[in-house]
Design a protein around this motif. Structure first.
Motif, PDB file in Angstrom:
ATOM      1  N   ALA A 221       1.970   9.468  -5.533  1.00 37.22           N
ATOM      2  CA  ALA A 221       2.487  10.779  -5.124  1.00 37.22           C
ATOM      3  C   ALA A 221       3.549  11.277  -6.094  1.00 37.22           C
ATOM      4  O   ALA A 221       3.594  12.472  -6.430  1.00 37.22           O
ATOM      5  N   LEU A 222       4.403  10.373  -6.576  1.00 37.62           N
ATOM      6  CA  LEU A 222       5.432  10.753  -7.551  1.00 37.62           C
ATOM      7  C   LEU A 222       4.808  11.251  -8.844  1.00 37.62           C
ATOM      8  O   LEU A 222       5.240  12.266  -9.410  1.00 37.62           O
ATOM      9  N   ILE A 223       3.785  10.549  -9.325  1.00 40.87           N
ATOM     10  CA  ILE A 223       3.119  10.936 -10.565  1.00 40.87           C
ATOM     11  C   ILE A 223       2.436  12.295 -10.398  1.00 40.87           C
ATOM     12  O   ILE A 223       2.546  13.169 -11.265  1.00 40.87           O
TER      13      ILE A 223
ATOM     14  N   ARG B  81       0.822  -1.205   0.000  1.00 38.79           N
ATOM     15  CA  ARG B  81       0.000   0.000   0.000  1.00 38.79           C
ATOM     16  C   ARG B  81       0.862   1.263   0.000  1.00 38.79           C
ATOM     17  O   ARG B  81       0.561   2.230  -0.707  1.00 38.79           O
ATOM     18  N   LEU B  82       1.916   1.253   0.788  1.00 42.02           N
ATOM     19  CA  LEU B  82       2.807   2.414   0.845  1.00 42.02           C
ATOM     20  C   LEU B  82       3.543   2.594  -0.477  1.00 42.02           C
ATOM     21  O   LEU B  82       3.751   3.726  -0.931  1.00 42.02           O
TER      22      LEU B  82
ATOM     23  N   PHE C 175      11.745  13.848   6.597  1.00 45.56           N
ATOM     24  CA  PHE C 175      12.392  14.786   5.663  1.00 45.56           C
ATOM     25  C   PHE C 175      11.433  15.173   4.546  1.00 45.56           C
ATOM     26  O   PHE C 175      11.332  16.350   4.181  1.00 45.56           O
ATOM     27  N   LEU C 176      10.698  14.190   4.014  1.00 53.13           N
ATOM     28  CA  LEU C 176       9.706  14.477   2.966  1.00 53.13           C
ATOM     29  C   LEU C 176       8.653  15.455   3.475  1.00 53.13           C
ATOM     30  O   LEU C 176       8.265  16.394   2.768  1.00 53.13           O
ATOM     31  N   LEU C 177       8.187  15.222   4.691  1.00 57.23           N
ATOM     32  CA  LEU C 177       7.171  16.099   5.276  1.00 57.23           C
ATOM     33  C   LEU C 177       7.704  17.525   5.420  1.00 57.23           C
ATOM     34  O   LEU C 177       7.007  18.499   5.090  1.00 57.23           O
ATOM     35  N   LEU C 178       8.933  17.653   5.904  1.00 50.39           N
ATOM     36  CA  LEU C 178       9.537  18.978   6.074  1.00 50.39           C
ATOM     37  C   LEU C 178       9.665  19.703   4.741  1.00 50.39           C
ATOM     38  O   LEU C 178       9.309  20.887   4.624  1.00 50.39           O
ATOM     39  N   ILE C 179      10.131  18.989   3.711  1.00 47.60           N
ATOM     40  CA  ILE C 179      10.330  19.616   2.398  1.00 47.60           C
ATOM     41  C   ILE C 179       8.996  20.023   1.773  1.00 47.60           C
ATOM     42  O   ILE C 179       8.884  21.102   1.176  1.00 47.60           O
ATOM     43  N   VAL C 180       7.977  19.191   1.896  1.00 47.07           N
ATOM     44  CA  VAL C 180       6.693  19.543   1.279  1.00 47.07           C
ATOM     45  C   VAL C 180       6.080  20.753   1.986  1.00 47.07           C
ATOM     46  O   VAL C 180       5.456  21.607   1.340  1.00 47.07           O
TER      47      VAL C 180
ATOM     48  N   ILE D 244       1.795  13.860   3.455  1.00 47.48           N
ATOM     49  CA  ILE D 244       1.419  13.746   4.868  1.00 47.48           C
ATOM     50  C   ILE D 244       0.948  12.334   5.185  1.00 47.48           C
ATOM     51  O   ILE D 244       1.293  11.759   6.230  1.00 47.48           O
ATOM     52  N   PHE D 245       0.171  11.728   4.278  1.00 52.83           N
ATOM     53  CA  PHE D 245      -0.307  10.365   4.494  1.00 52.83           C
ATOM     54  C   PHE D 245       0.856   9.373   4.434  1.00 52.83           C
ATOM     55  O   PHE D 245       0.888   8.398   5.198  1.00 52.83           O
ATOM     56  N   ILE D 246       1.816   9.621   3.524  1.00 52.85           N
ATOM     57  CA  ILE D 246       3.011   8.774   3.450  1.00 52.85           C
ATOM     58  C   ILE D 246       3.775   8.827   4.777  1.00 52.85           C
ATOM     59  O   ILE D 246       4.235   7.805   5.295  1.00 52.85           O
ATOM     60  N   PHE D 247       3.905  10.034   5.323  1.00 51.34           N
ATOM     61  CA  PHE D 247       4.577  10.187   6.615  1.00 51.34           C
ATOM     62  C   PHE D 247       3.850   9.395   7.700  1.00 51.34           C
ATOM     63  O   PHE D 247       4.477   8.673   8.488  1.00 51.34           O
TER      64      PHE D 247
END
Length: 302
Positions: A180-182, A172-173, A254-259, A236-239
């Motif tokens: 999310a990438l697309i 699922r992740l 890190f992804l959350l911070l950058i977004v 956010i959901f990925i985090f």
């Protein structure tokens, strides 16, 4: 091995330097600061003043779209951008040689990725020449930027191949991150369309009346903001889902911070009438987010 990995990471960081240098050129309207390529007003080094211009300098100024007289600041901004790209090429020649020496007998896929990295950079330099030759054609500028972004994926792939950590099994992740990438890639492409419109509007207004630029953009700007919200929610959901995997928590944070930083930069751009100093930051953060999300996806297995 550690030295090679550190060097590959350094080259990856240098790609981001190339991206931000190109953005600074664009936001300062310095793209035609050197109207010829690879020279600058027929010289290897830009003239430091009007007195250093060649006798036939007018034939170069005729190609300009903003400067009616020689602007040394624009010339040097563009020239430094070219130097940074050239430095990346030198770094990659070293990288290819090192890669073949280290992996040709054992892991040839890494060698071909390194070669692709170098060839792609040469292509980017050639595309940069076309941008100058066509007086900053907006479509070619966009391709130039997207090309640099995809170049950054190559060292990430190389580093992934050298990573001894086992992938995380979370179907699922993995699917969520792929979506999310697309969406993020779509967001970046839409953003380049917005930027192209801003370029055309600002040029038509002689780079004045900045407070009216956003109001003249068509509905694609609204789409850009909607997709930005969707991208943020996906990250956010990925985090949130990554909290169940200890090995992914720092990467997801890190992804959350950058977004969040990217969204903040976008908000400031819209609120402050697209200030020039925020534009390179917004582009850099978007690029870092895309590359980081790609690297994160490589750690997942369905």
């Amino acid at each position: 091995m550690n030295a090679y990995i550190k060097y590959t990471k350094f080259v990856l960081l240098f790609v981001f330097l190339v991206i931000i240098a190109g953005s600074v050129v664009r936001t300062t309207q310095s793209g035609m600061g050197c109207p010829d390529w690879p020279h600058c007003y027929g010289r290897l080094i830009p003239p430091s003043s009007v007195n250093d211009l060649p006798p036939d300098y007018r034939k170069y100024l005729d190609k300009q779209d903003i400067d009616m007289e020689y602007n040394p600041v624009h010339a040097w901004v563009e020239y430094i951008n070219r130097l940074i790209t050239g430095a990346l090429g030198i770094l990659l020649v070293v990288h290819v040689g090192w890669t073949f020496k280290k992996f040709f007998s054992s892991r040839q896929s890494i060698c071909w990725l390194s070669c692709l990295f170098l060839v792609g950079t040469v292509f980017e330099a050639w595309l940069g020449k076309l941008v100058v030759d066509t007086n900053l054609a907006v479509v070619k500028i966009t391709l130039h930027m997207l090309g640099a972004l995809f170049l950054a994926l190559i060292p990430v792939l190389i580093l992934h191949k050298l990573d001894s950590n086992k992938p995380i099994h979370d179907k699922r992740l993995a699917i969520l991150t792929t979506i999310a990438l697309i969406v993020l890639l779509l967001q970046i492409i839409i953003g380049t369309d917005v930027r192209e419109q801003v370029d055309e509007i600002s040029k038509a207004l002689n780079y004045e009346q900045r407070d009216t630029w956003l109001g003249q953009i068509n509905t694609i700007f609204d789409v850009h903001r909607i997709v930005a919200v969707v991208t943020s929610l996906l990250v956010i959901f990925i985090f949130w889902r990554s909290l169940s995997h200890a090995a992914l928590q720092k990467k997801a944070l890190f992804l959350l911070l950058i977004v969040l930083l990217t969204a903040a930069a976008g908000f400031l751009m819209a609120s402050l009438n697209i200030p020039a100093f925020i534009q390179p930051v917004h582009l850099l953060l978007s690029s870092v987010l895309f590359i980081s999300l790609f690297a994160y996806r490589l750690n997942l297995k369905k």
